[in-house]
Write an enzyme that holds these catalytic residues in place. Structure first.
Site, PDB file in Angstrom:
ATOM      1  N   THR A 209       0.825  -1.208   0.000  1.00  0.00           N
ATOM      2  CA  THR A 209       0.000   0.000   0.000  1.00  0.00           C
ATOM      3  C   THR A 209       0.862   1.263   0.000  1.00  0.00           C
ATOM      4  O   THR A 209       0.598   2.206  -0.762  1.00  0.00           O
ATOM      5  CB  THR A 209      -0.929   0.010   1.229  1.00  0.00           C
ATOM      6  OG1 THR A 209      -1.755  -1.157   1.195  1.00  0.00           O
ATOM      7  CG2 THR A 209      -1.817   1.238   1.235  1.00  0.00           C
ATOM      8  N   GLU A 211       3.937   1.706  -1.040  1.00  0.00           N
ATOM      9  CA  GLU A 211       4.629   1.882  -2.324  1.00  0.00           C
ATOM     10  C   GLU A 211       3.677   2.405  -3.392  1.00  0.00           C
ATOM     11  O   GLU A 211       4.051   3.263  -4.208  1.00  0.00           O
ATOM     12  CB  GLU A 211       5.244   0.553  -2.753  1.00  0.00           C
ATOM     13  CG  GLU A 211       6.427   0.121  -1.886  1.00  0.00           C
ATOM     14  CD  GLU A 211       6.831  -1.322  -2.082  1.00  0.00           C
ATOM     15  OE1 GLU A 211       7.978  -1.671  -1.723  1.00  0.00           O
ATOM     16  OE2 GLU A 211       6.002  -2.114  -2.585  1.00  0.00           O
ATOM     17  N   ASP A 278       9.029 -10.531  -0.576  1.00  0.00           N
ATOM     18  CA  ASP A 278       9.805 -11.521  -1.329  1.00  0.00           C
ATOM     19  C   ASP A 278       9.033 -12.826  -1.447  1.00  0.00           C
ATOM     20  O   ASP A 278       8.998 -13.455  -2.517  1.00  0.00           O
ATOM     21  CB  ASP A 278      11.138 -11.797  -0.631  1.00  0.00           C
ATOM     22  CG  ASP A 278      12.016 -10.566  -0.501  1.00  0.00           C
ATOM     23  OD1 ASP A 278      11.857  -9.641  -1.313  1.00  0.00           O
ATOM     24  OD2 ASP A 278      12.863 -10.538   0.416  1.00  0.00           O
TER      25      ASP A 278
END
EC number: 2.7.1.167
Length: 503
Positions: A209, A211, A278
């Site tokens: 969110t 980013e 990741d």
């Protein structure tokens, strides 16, 4: 095709998938210690680092690749390293995870390293060693050559942008995206920064969110705010999919359909969100590479994220963890955790994987006949002394020799099922000897744990463990609880003979 009907076959398909990771590679270093006082030199805590308590893990693009091999995929990694000690550690870790190492060395840059000083499982400070400047033309050419060589052999490609300079050039990113599109290979991007035009033409972008707010300049916390902004932004970028991770709100997947796919969060308890992105992009790309739809793969990735945020630090996901979680979602009742019960060969394989990830192994043992709060307290304390807890469990025959024909009260499979259902327990291994000495010698735990009702010199396995540098620790016992007391009460109520041996 639903996840519940396909996850049992997913492992086989993952084993046949090859995923290429290109991105900012890091070394995560952890110094573990205790804080007992404040420095007389400045108002800061003094961390006494424990002997041999430094661990190293793959970070950034390395953690993405480690998640892929943990899921069973074949993973190749193209990253940038220096020519330094940290680079050697990175290469050793890549080898230990069976990651195809295609990294490029640059003597003019250090290997990006993040050193975390940890005390009582809390981060005190982090030290970053990095050069975030853009890469040279020559280095870019070597990286691109390695990528274009590998892309046609991959089922999916992940670009892991951590803003460490590797993707500073928009043209470099676009060259990789074009190569993927020409080869018909989906390309997934974990983004960074404000300008995402350099990601145009990618298959999928996976921001969180914060980013997405940085890139769009719009607030997207609430669903009503998120949907119009994300739909419009996806079209502007010319990407097929946008998967927004929203923390406790779960995920939202945006494609051509004006209605997004909303997925509820799965985390039971959040300890650390490090590396969760990741895990998400690795699981999403792996799922799509095996033939799952984007919605199915996003659902699996959401479950995977719920697992890793429940752990401290950066951890690579393991297929066994994900499979168990998927089974739990698919079944009307909680799935069995008997997969935690292992024979010695399987236990050795799991231990090797944990040790490759730099995890500290804790071992304790017992009969655990009629599990009670005292047992639970001991196991909880033991688990918090390290990263993985193995329980050595006496077989039925062993207990009968030690405690008589009336014991055990519960057969071995039942005792193992109860123990394996505890979150603190990572593995259960039976032993048939009267003591766990041989099992300890074969497993070689870092820490051997018994209750404080023992004298440390009387702990079976003490000399073995200390001979290879391990530790023996005594933990507090919860008074007023014992299997004998429970059995005595049951005997009195049932007017049966009373078991004579205390546990």
């Amino acid at each position: 095709m639903t996840i519940s009907s396909t996850h049992s076959h997913l492992a086989d398909r993952l084993g046949r998938a090859t995923v290429l990771v290109v991105g900012d590679l890091m070394l995560d270093c952890y110094y573990w210690g205790d804080v007992r006082r404040i420095s007389p030199e400045a108002p800061v805590p003094v961390v006494k680092v424990k002997v041999n308590e430094k661990t190293y893990r793959l970070g950034g693009a390395g953690n993405v690749a480690a998640n892929l091999t943990g899921l069973g995929c074949r993973a190749a990694l193209i990253g940038l390293i220096g020519k330094d000690t940290a680079a050697g550690r990175v290469k050793d870790l890549l080898a230990s995870f069976n990651i195809d190492d295609r990294c490029v060395a640059d003597a003019d840059r250090p290997t990006t390293t993040k050193t975390r000083i940890m005390a009582s499982k809390q981060q005190v400070v982090r030290l970053d060693e990095e050069d975030g400047s853009g890469i040279t033309t020559g280095t870019a050419h070597r990286l691109l050559s390695a990528a274009t060589d590998m892309i046609p052999r991959a089922d999916a490609v992940i670009l892991s942008d951590y803003g460490k300079g590797m993707f500073a050039s928009p043209e470099f990113i676009q060259q990789i995206i074009r190569a993927c599109n020409e080869a018909g290979v989906p390309v997934f991007i974990d983004p960074k920064g404000r300008d995402w035009s350099r990601y145009a033409g990618a298959t999928c972008i996976t921001p969180n969110t914060a980013e997405l707010e940085l890139a769009t300049g719009s607030r997207v916390r609430a669903e009503g705010e998120l949907v119009p902004v994300a739909l419009d932004f996806r079209r502007q970028l010319g990407v097929a999919w946008l998967l927004v991770t929203r923390g406790p709100e779960g995920m939202a997947l945006f494609g051509e359909d004006p209605s997004p796919v909303l997925i509820a969060a799965r985390a039971r308890e959040v300890f650390d969100v490090s590396g969760a992105g990741d895990t998400v992009i690795a699981t999403l790309a792996a799922g799509v590479a095996t033939g799952l739809s984007f919605a199915q793969a996003a659902s699996v990735a959401n479950t995977a994220a719920g697992i890793v945020v429940g752990k401290l630090g950066t951890w690579a996901l393991r297929w066994a963890e994900l499979e168990n979680a998927l089974m739990g979602e698919a079944e009307p009742k909680p799935a069995s955790t008997l997969w935690k019960v292992a024979g010695l060969p399987e236990a050795s394989d799991r231990l090797a994987t944990w040790r490759q990830a730099g995890q500290r192994i804790v071992f304790t043992n017992g009969c655990f006949d009629l599990l009670h709060p005292g047992h639970v307290s001991l196991l909880h304390q033991a688990r918090h002394l390290g990263d993985r807890l193995i329980v050595g469990l006496n077989t039925d025959a062993s207990i009968q020799r030690l405690k008589g024909a009336q014991r055990p009260i519960l057969p071995g499979r039942d005792r193992a099922a109860i123990l394996s259902a505890l979150e603190d327990v990572d593995m259960v291994v039976f032993f048939d000897d009267d003591t766990p000495l041989n099992l300890i010698a074969q497993l070689k735990p870092d820490i051997l744990v018994k209750g404080a009702d023992y004298r440390i010199e009387d702990v079976v396995g003490k000399s073995v463990v200390e001979a290879y540098g391990g530790q023996v620790r005594l933990v507090e016992i919860l008074e007023g609880h014992s299997t004998t007391a429970i059995a005595r009460k049951l005997s009195a109520n049932g007017n049966n003979s009373e078991p004579s041996v205390k546990e």
